[in-house]
Design a protein around this motif. Structure first.
Motif, mmCIF file in Angstrom:
data_model
loop_
_atom_site.group_PDB
_atom_site.id
_atom_site.type_symbol
_atom_site.label_atom_id
_atom_site.label_comp_id
_atom_site.label_asym_id
_atom_site.label_seq_id
_atom_site.Cartn_x
_atom_site.Cartn_y
_atom_site.Cartn_z
ATOM 1 N N TYR A 1 0.835 -1.202 0.000
ATOM 2 C CA TYR A 1 0.000 0.000 0.000
ATOM 3 C C TYR A 1 0.871 1.255 0.000
ATOM 4 N N GLY A 2 0.365 2.286 -0.682
ATOM 5 C CA GLY A 2 1.035 3.572 -0.667
ATOM 6 C C GLY A 2 2.157 3.735 -1.659
ATOM 7 N N TYR A 3 2.408 2.706 -2.472
ATOM 8 C CA TYR A 3 3.548 2.748 -3.381
ATOM 9 C C TYR A 3 3.466 3.963 -4.298
ATOM 10 N N ILE A 4 4.585 4.650 -4.465
ATOM 11 C CA ILE A 4 4.645 5.863 -5.276
ATOM 12 C C ILE A 4 5.230 5.527 -6.647
ATOM 13 N N TYR A 5 4.409 5.639 -7.672
ATOM 14 C CA TYR A 5 4.822 5.322 -9.034
ATOM 15 C C TYR A 5 5.452 6.567 -9.660
ATOM 16 N N GLU A 6 6.769 6.634 -9.632
ATOM 17 C CA GLU A 6 7.470 7.848 -10.054
ATOM 18 C C GLU A 6 7.245 8.173 -11.527
ATOM 19 N N ASP A 7 7.117 7.148 -12.378
ATOM 20 C CA ASP A 7 6.917 7.419 -13.799
ATOM 21 C C ASP A 7 5.585 8.125 -14.050
ATOM 22 N N SER A 8 4.545 7.725 -13.302
ATOM 23 C CA SER A 8 3.245 8.382 -13.483
ATOM 24 C C SER A 8 3.284 9.807 -12.937
ATOM 25 N N TRP A 9 4.075 10.039 -11.911
ATOM 26 C CA TRP A 9 4.237 11.391 -11.387
ATOM 27 C C TRP A 9 4.926 12.284 -12.408
ATOM 28 N N GLN A 10 5.914 11.721 -13.105
ATOM 29 C CA GLN A 10 6.599 12.518 -14.118
ATOM 30 C C GLN A 10 5.654 12.868 -15.254
ATOM 31 N N ARG A 11 4.776 11.922 -15.633
ATOM 32 C CA ARG A 11 3.772 12.226 -16.655
ATOM 33 C C ARG A 11 2.854 13.345 -16.193
ATOM 34 N N LEU A 12 2.503 13.299 -14.890
ATOM 35 C CA LEU A 12 1.663 14.350 -14.322
ATOM 36 C C LEU A 12 2.339 15.709 -14.444
ATOM 37 N N ILE A 13 3.611 15.773 -14.061
ATOM 38 C CA ILE A 13 4.363 17.030 -14.147
ATOM 39 C C ILE A 13 4.433 17.513 -15.587
ATOM 40 N N ASP A 14 4.722 16.599 -16.511
ATOM 41 C CA ASP A 14 4.833 16.974 -17.924
ATOM 42 C C ASP A 14 3.532 17.569 -18.444
ATOM 43 N N GLN A 15 2.403 16.945 -18.085
ATOM 44 C CA GLN A 15 1.108 17.413 -18.565
ATOM 45 C C GLN A 15 0.750 18.778 -18.004
ATOM 46 N N PHE A 16 1.150 19.018 -16.762
ATOM 47 C CA PHE A 16 0.802 20.288 -16.127
ATOM 48 C C PHE A 16 1.836 21.381 -16.408
ATOM 49 N N SER A 17 2.802 21.067 -17.281
ATOM 50 C CA SER A 17 3.804 22.060 -17.679
ATOM 51 C C SER A 17 3.533 22.608 -19.074
ATOM 52 N N GLU A 18 2.436 22.195 -19.682
ATOM 53 C CA GLU A 18 2.127 22.580 -21.060
ATOM 54 C C GLU A 18 1.477 23.958 -21.140
ATOM 55 N N GLY A 19 1.638 24.605 -22.289
ATOM 56 C CA GLY A 19 0.917 25.844 -22.572
ATOM 57 C C GLY A 19 1.678 27.102 -22.219
ATOM 58 N N ASP A 20 1.079 28.259 -22.552
ATOM 59 C CA ASP A 20 1.711 29.552 -22.307
ATOM 60 C C ASP A 20 1.667 29.954 -20.844
ATOM 61 N N ASP A 21 0.661 29.494 -20.122
ATOM 62 C CA ASP A 21 0.541 29.819 -18.700
ATOM 63 C C ASP A 21 0.233 28.540 -17.923
ATOM 64 N N PRO A 22 1.192 27.622 -17.853
ATOM 65 C CA PRO A 22 0.937 26.310 -17.244
ATOM 66 C C PRO A 22 0.845 26.383 -15.729
ATOM 67 N N VAL A 23 0.274 25.343 -15.137
ATOM 68 C CA VAL A 23 0.233 25.226 -13.676
ATOM 69 C C VAL A 23 1.654 25.120 -13.137
ATOM 70 N N VAL A 24 2.484 24.320 -13.815
ATOM 71 C CA VAL A 24 3.886 24.149 -13.432
ATOM 72 C C VAL A 24 4.750 24.960 -14.388
ATOM 73 N N LYS A 25 5.374 26.000 -13.874
ATOM 74 C CA LYS A 25 6.172 26.900 -14.706
ATOM 75 C C LYS A 25 7.669 26.626 -14.588
ATOM 76 N N ASN A 26 8.083 26.026 -13.501
ATOM 77 C CA ASN A 26 9.497 25.781 -13.243
ATOM 78 C C ASN A 26 9.793 24.288 -13.243
ATOM 79 N N GLU A 27 11.056 23.954 -13.370
ATOM 80 C CA GLU A 27 11.443 22.551 -13.350
ATOM 81 C C GLU A 27 11.280 22.005 -11.931
#
Length: 340
Positions: free
Chosen positions: A296-322
């Motif tokens: 229980y609780g296992y952290i899937y790092e690859d899916s987290w990276q996909r999350l970061i990548d998706q939220f870094s898209e666009g001119d005014d993304p949720v994630v602006k920095n690395e």
């Protein structure tokens, strides 16, 4: 005089007896360490916290946990980041803006391993593509809720500016309110968590999801802790995660018993028992490990990276920095969390 002396001796014995009982209580856990656990939502959506409390799993760990539910994920992140509270349970989207600013919040336990949020339109809507939402109104449960960053990211990935091309409006989580907003034409689409949508579907609402495939396998709920407690008192965090793991395991293996616990914990969510059971079964399903061998609780790092990548898209993304996920994903306690 003899009677007075005897009374004094009796009173002394009673005082000593009371002190002795007090000492016994300390040993049995009435002086457990007090911990406040801030929840983004109240009740069934975070059933494992209530089961851990009401079945004594927190107490077994020597901690006295006060659950503080209900003001949305962004609020929980704000309080944990400010060290007003040490721990919280959130929809993971809510923590990304904090990480983007370098705020020291650790993700220590991944509760739900798939996306619990949907972004949808009525089944008979003429909208078949995200781009068609330009100029439209999108309802959400609350402007601080976990679905908002996802909505903004999906809009951005489709080439829309979420601040200019659409209106994002808070509708609430009540199924009747959402349905009424659709019927009156006040909203054209809606996004919310599974708990919001089940209540809507329970009223006969038919929908069509607009969530792109790549957004469906991202993590959705987790336990966060501020960096200070992880440095100064990680044992408390370990105890919280182990109690949550025990509660999750309990519910997966005996959903009927879990249902009885939750009916008593939040009876207002079970006035319609059929709908209440559907709520609970949905969230128990979301907490089942993808790979039971990982625990229980296992952290899937690859899916987290996909999350970061998706939220870094666009001119005014949720994630602006690395964002260096190694600084924020902390799996150090998971082996101990599964040691029960």
């Amino acid at each position: 005089m003899k009677k007075i002396t005897a009374m004094i001796m009796l009173l002394a014995l009673l005082v000593l007896s009371a002190c002795g009982n007090s000492d016994t209580k300390e040993v049995t856990g009435t002086n457990d360490e007090k911990v406040k656990l801030l929840l983004a939502a109240e009740g069934t959506a975070m059933y494992y916290a209530y089961i851990a409390r009401d079945l004594g799993f927190f107490e077994e760990e020597g901690i006295d946990v006060e659950l503080l539910p209900g003001k949305g994920g962004s609020y929980v992140v704000q309080q944990v980041g400010a060290e007003t509270v040490d721990l919280g349970i959130i929809a993971v989207n809510s923590v990304l803006p904090a990480w983007d600013k370098g705020i020291n919040i650790k993700m220590v336990y991944q509760v739900n391993v798939t996306n619990l949020f949907d972004f949808m339109v009525p089944e008979d809507s003429k909208v078949t593509d995200i781009k068609q939402l330009k100029g439209k109104v999108i309802g959400v449960t609350d402007l601080g809720s976990g679905e908002v960053p996802m909505v903004r990211s999906i809009l951005t990935s489709a080439g829309l500016n979420p601040d200019q091309d659409v209106t994002i409006r808070a509708i609430g989580a009540d199924g009747t309110s959402i349905l009424t907003a659709f019927e009156k034409g006040e909203i054209d689409a809606f996004s919310g968590g599974a708990h919001d949508l089940i209540s809507l579907y329970g009223k006969g609402f038919k929908s069509r999801s607009l969530v792109p495939e790549e957004y469906k396998s991202i993590p959705s709920t987790g336990i966060i802790a501020n960096g200070k407690i992880m440095k100064d008192n990680p044992e408390v965090v370990e105890k919280i995660t182990r109690a949550v793991a025990k509660a999750t395991d309990y519910a997966i293996n005996d959903p009927d018993a879990a249902y009885e616990v939750m009916k008593k914990a939040v009876p207002e969510q079970y006035t319609d028992e059929k709908l209440g059971r559907l709520f609970l079964d949905t969230f128990i399903g979301l907490t089942k490990p993808l790979d039971p061998d990982k625990g229980y609780g296992y952290i899937y790092e690859d899916s987290w990276q996909r999350l970061i990548d998706q939220f870094s898209e666009g001119d005014d993304p949720v994630v602006k920095n690395e964002i260096n996920l190694d600084e924020y994903l902390d799996s150090s306690l998971l082996e101990k969390a599964n040691d029960f």
